[in-house]
Write a protein that holds these residues in place. Structure first.
Motif, PDB file in Angstrom:
ATOM      1  N   ASN A 182      -4.022 -69.869 -23.019  1.00 60.51           N
ATOM      2  CA  ASN A 182      -2.789 -69.233 -22.537  1.00 60.51           C
ATOM      3  C   ASN A 182      -2.076 -68.479 -23.648  1.00 60.51           C
ATOM      4  OD1 ASN A 182      -2.995 -70.014 -19.860  1.00 60.51           O
ATOM      5  ND2 ASN A 182      -1.923 -71.948 -20.192  1.00 60.51           N
ATOM      6  N   LEU A 183      -2.132 -69.026 -24.870  1.00 61.86           N
ATOM      7  CA  LEU A 183      -1.529 -68.345 -26.011  1.00 61.86           C
ATOM      8  C   LEU A 183      -2.234 -67.020 -26.292  1.00 61.86           C
ATOM      9  CD1 LEU A 183       0.601 -68.518 -28.285  1.00 61.86           C
ATOM     10  CD2 LEU A 183      -1.164 -69.609 -29.703  1.00 61.86           C
ATOM     11  N   LEU A 184      -3.569 -67.002 -26.177  1.00 65.76           N
ATOM     12  CA  LEU A 184      -4.329 -65.764 -26.371  1.00 65.76           C
ATOM     13  C   LEU A 184      -3.856 -64.688 -25.394  1.00 65.76           C
ATOM     14  CD1 LEU A 184      -7.992 -67.093 -26.783  1.00 65.76           C
ATOM     15  CD2 LEU A 184      -6.330 -66.578 -28.569  1.00 65.76           C
ATOM     16  N   ILE A 185      -3.576 -65.105 -24.164  1.00 68.30           N
ATOM     17  CA  ILE A 185      -3.120 -64.153 -23.144  1.00 68.30           C
ATOM     18  C   ILE A 185      -1.699 -63.686 -23.446  1.00 68.30           C
ATOM     19  CG2 ILE A 185      -2.623 -63.878 -20.678  1.00 68.30           C
ATOM     20  CD1 ILE A 185      -4.746 -66.120 -20.215  1.00 68.30           C
ATOM     21  N   GLN A 186      -0.837 -64.627 -23.817  1.00 67.91           N
ATOM     22  CA  GLN A 186       0.570 -64.301 -24.051  1.00 67.91           C
ATOM     23  C   GLN A 186       0.767 -63.371 -25.246  1.00 67.91           C
ATOM     24  OE1 GLN A 186       2.349 -68.170 -24.514  1.00 67.91           O
ATOM     25  NE2 GLN A 186       1.850 -68.784 -22.399  1.00 67.91           N
ATOM     26  N   ARG A 187      -0.039 -63.527 -26.282  1.00 75.89           N
ATOM     27  CA  ARG A 187       0.153 -62.754 -27.515  1.00 75.89           C
ATOM     28  C   ARG A 187      -0.529 -61.376 -27.486  1.00 75.89           C
ATOM     29  NH1 ARG A 187       3.375 -66.450 -28.743  1.00 75.89           N
ATOM     30  NH2 ARG A 187       3.423 -67.502 -30.804  1.00 75.89           N
ATOM     31  N   ALA A 188      -1.319 -61.116 -26.467  1.00 76.71           N
ATOM     32  CA  ALA A 188      -2.113 -59.876 -26.440  1.00 76.71           C
ATOM     33  C   ALA A 188      -1.242 -58.635 -26.553  1.00 76.71           C
ATOM     34  CB  ALA A 188      -2.963 -59.825 -25.169  1.00 76.71           C
ATOM     35  N   ASN A 189      -0.147 -58.608 -25.816  1.00 73.23           N
ATOM     36  CA  ASN A 189       0.717 -57.433 -25.827  1.00 73.23           C
ATOM     37  C   ASN A 189       1.404 -57.274 -27.181  1.00 73.23           C
ATOM     38  OD1 ASN A 189       1.847 -55.196 -24.259  1.00 73.23           O
ATOM     39  ND2 ASN A 189       3.798 -56.249 -24.559  1.00 73.23           N
ATOM     40  N   ASN A 190       1.825 -58.394 -27.767  1.00 72.07           N
ATOM     41  CA  ASN A 190       2.518 -58.335 -29.065  1.00 72.07           C
ATOM     42  C   ASN A 190       1.644 -57.739 -30.158  1.00 72.07           C
ATOM     43  OD1 ASN A 190       4.532 -59.650 -27.725  1.00 72.07           O
ATOM     44  ND2 ASN A 190       4.311 -61.615 -28.748  1.00 72.07           N
ATOM     45  N   TRP A 191       0.371 -58.143 -30.163  1.00 73.62           N
ATOM     46  CA  TRP A 191      -0.525 -57.740 -31.243  1.00 73.62           C
ATOM     47  C   TRP A 191      -1.472 -56.608 -30.836  1.00 73.62           C
ATOM     48  CZ3 TRP A 191       1.047 -58.952 -35.745  1.00 73.62           C
ATOM     49  CH2 TRP A 191       1.723 -60.159 -35.980  1.00 73.62           C
ATOM     50  N   GLU A 192      -1.332 -56.125 -29.636  1.00 72.24           N
ATOM     51  CA  GLU A 192      -2.080 -54.951 -29.170  1.00 72.24           C
ATOM     52  C   GLU A 192      -3.590 -55.151 -29.235  1.00 72.24           C
ATOM     53  OE1 GLU A 192      -0.552 -51.734 -31.519  1.00 72.24           O
ATOM     54  OE2 GLU A 192       1.194 -51.476 -30.216  1.00 72.24           O
ATOM     55  N   TYR A 193      -4.034 -56.351 -28.903  1.00 79.07           N
ATOM     56  CA  TYR A 193      -5.470 -56.551 -28.759  1.00 79.07           C
ATOM     57  C   TYR A 193      -5.816 -56.650 -27.281  1.00 79.07           C
ATOM     58  CZ  TYR A 193      -4.291 -61.615 -28.477  1.00 79.07           C
ATOM     59  OH  TYR A 193      -3.760 -62.839 -28.131  1.00 79.07           O
ATOM     60  N   LEU A 194      -7.084 -56.446 -26.981  1.00 77.26           N
ATOM     61  CA  LEU A 194      -7.563 -56.488 -25.604  1.00 77.26           C
ATOM     62  C   LEU A 194      -8.422 -57.733 -25.407  1.00 77.26           C
ATOM     63  CD1 LEU A 194      -8.620 -52.747 -25.203  1.00 77.26           C
ATOM     64  CD2 LEU A 194      -6.456 -53.806 -24.521  1.00 77.26           C
ATOM     65  N   ILE A 195      -8.324 -58.318 -24.240  1.00 76.35           N
ATOM     66  CA  ILE A 195      -9.035 -59.559 -23.930  1.00 76.35           C
ATOM     67  C   ILE A 195     -10.314 -59.219 -23.170  1.00 76.35           C
ATOM     68  CG2 ILE A 195      -8.923 -61.778 -22.749  1.00 76.35           C
ATOM     69  CD1 ILE A 195      -5.833 -61.519 -22.957  1.00 76.35           C
TER      70      ILE A 195
END
Length: 359
Positions: free
Chosen positions: A242-255
């Motif tokens: 869930n943390l990986l999903i939540q932080r994606a926008n902050n750090w501009e990475y794609l899942i």
């Protein structure tokens, strides 16, 4: 004992599918006075029991193969007399397989390539598909460059816009990546594109998709690969997904990978993730409390293009997913049945509509 590492799990299934062989992971990880390894694999044949000490090495390519061979040679010297080293990896190219055979390095990979050579067992399984053989012939005559692959990626993303309404090379250059006439000619020579009445058209979308995924597996992914990571403090992948999903926008990475597929389909319970990260990725794994690990569940790949992102035209809620082409290519690298089923869902629901839009 059931192995926890995904690659070890999947490679164990490859061996179990063979006749007259029983295999089990007896220790994972394996620790002795001289060796720290990913696991101990015990093989049972009708005649004997064989102990392998497994080393997982991902993304082996022509730049890293010599280091891997040197490492395994020294690794073997630290084992007991009744133990043998076994390289466990993802997908080996024909060239890498040949290099390992020459050095008598025993191995197994996710695509089903297996080489075992002991006094009581000799096993060599090659899984070179007709597609791979065709691609090797293709490389002898027409070189597919990174720019060509990027152009193919754009065509697969936008077959309707990129081909139907382009009436000249000049128009094509203005709209997509400024491909040179040489790049366009390559795809025409390979029968991926053709020019009809002044308009470029994709000859066979599925054939072009297969070529893209083959190149992704063979060369592109290893170029984009940064490292694999695992959570600190003995946390598991479900603890931080869930943390990986939540932080994606902050750090501009794609899942992408399994986690991206799970978000897109609601079908898969993911145990790994692929993150397509920007150039300054150090802050990302610090913030996520990850540490580098050769057996890590979280893979960092460099972002490839500005259009790696999934265009939100498919009613996908998460806006930080990698394009379905990237997710599908990751899943297709595995022989795991459930991942293949998920790849089929991704294809039917999110890639196939692009074909229909074109045709």
């Amino acid at each position: 004992m059931k192995p926890t590492h995904p690659i070890l799990q999947k490679c164990l299934r490859q061996i179990e599918a063979l006749p007259n062989l029983k295999a089990e992971i007896t220790i994972a990880p394996y620790v002795s006075e001289k060796v720290l390894a990913d696991g101990q694999l015990t093989l049972y044949t009708p005649q004997e029991k064989i102990e392998y000490i497994c080393e997982i090495k991902s993304n082996i390519n022509t730049q890293t193969i010599d280091q891997v061979i040197q490492y395994l040679t020294h690794f073997k010297q630290r084992l007991n007399d009744n133990q043998k080293p076994l390289l466990v990896t993802d997908n080996l190219s024909n060239k890498i397989v040949e290099d390992l055979l020459k050095k008598n390095i025993e191995f197994i990979d996710l695509s089903g390539n297996i080489y075992l050579n002991t006094s009581g067992l000799y096993l060599l399984v090659r899984r070179a598909s007709s597609r791979l053989k065709d691609s090797l012939k293709e490389k002898d005559s027409v070189k597919i460059t990174d720019k060509t692959l990027m152009f193919i990626f754009f065509l697969l993303q936008n077959p309707d816009r990129s081909m139907k309404f382009i009436d000249s090379e000049e128009s094509l250059n203005k709209q997509f990546l400024n491909p040179t006439t040489l790049e366009i000619d390559k795809l025409c020579k390979l029968n991926y594109l053709e020019k009809r009445h002044g308009t470029y058209q994709i000859v066979d979308y599925l054939k072009l998709l297969e070529r893209w995924e083959l190149a992704y597996t063979e060369t592109l992914r290893s170029q984009l690969f940064i490292d694999t990571f695992t959570p600190i403090n003995n946390l598991t992948f479900p603890d931080i997904s869930n943390l990986l999903i939540q932080r994606a926008n902050n750090w501009e990475y794609l899942i992408g990978g399994e986690l991206g597929a799970a978000l897109a389909t609601n079908y898969l319970y993911p145990i790994t993730a692929t993150l397509h990260v920007p150039e300054n990725y150090t802050r990302i794994f610090v913030d996520l409390k990850l540490k580098p690990s050769s057996t890590g569940e979280i893979t960092f790949l460099k972002k490839w293009t500005s259009l790696d992102v999934w265009k939100n035209s498919d009613n996908i809620k998460n806006s930080n997913l990698a394009d379905p082409l990237l997710i599908h290519a990751e899943l297709m690298m595995s022989k795991d049945e459930r991942l293949r089923e998920t790849a089929d869902i991704i294809f039917n629901k999110h890639i196939k509509p692009r074909i229909y839009a074109y045709t």
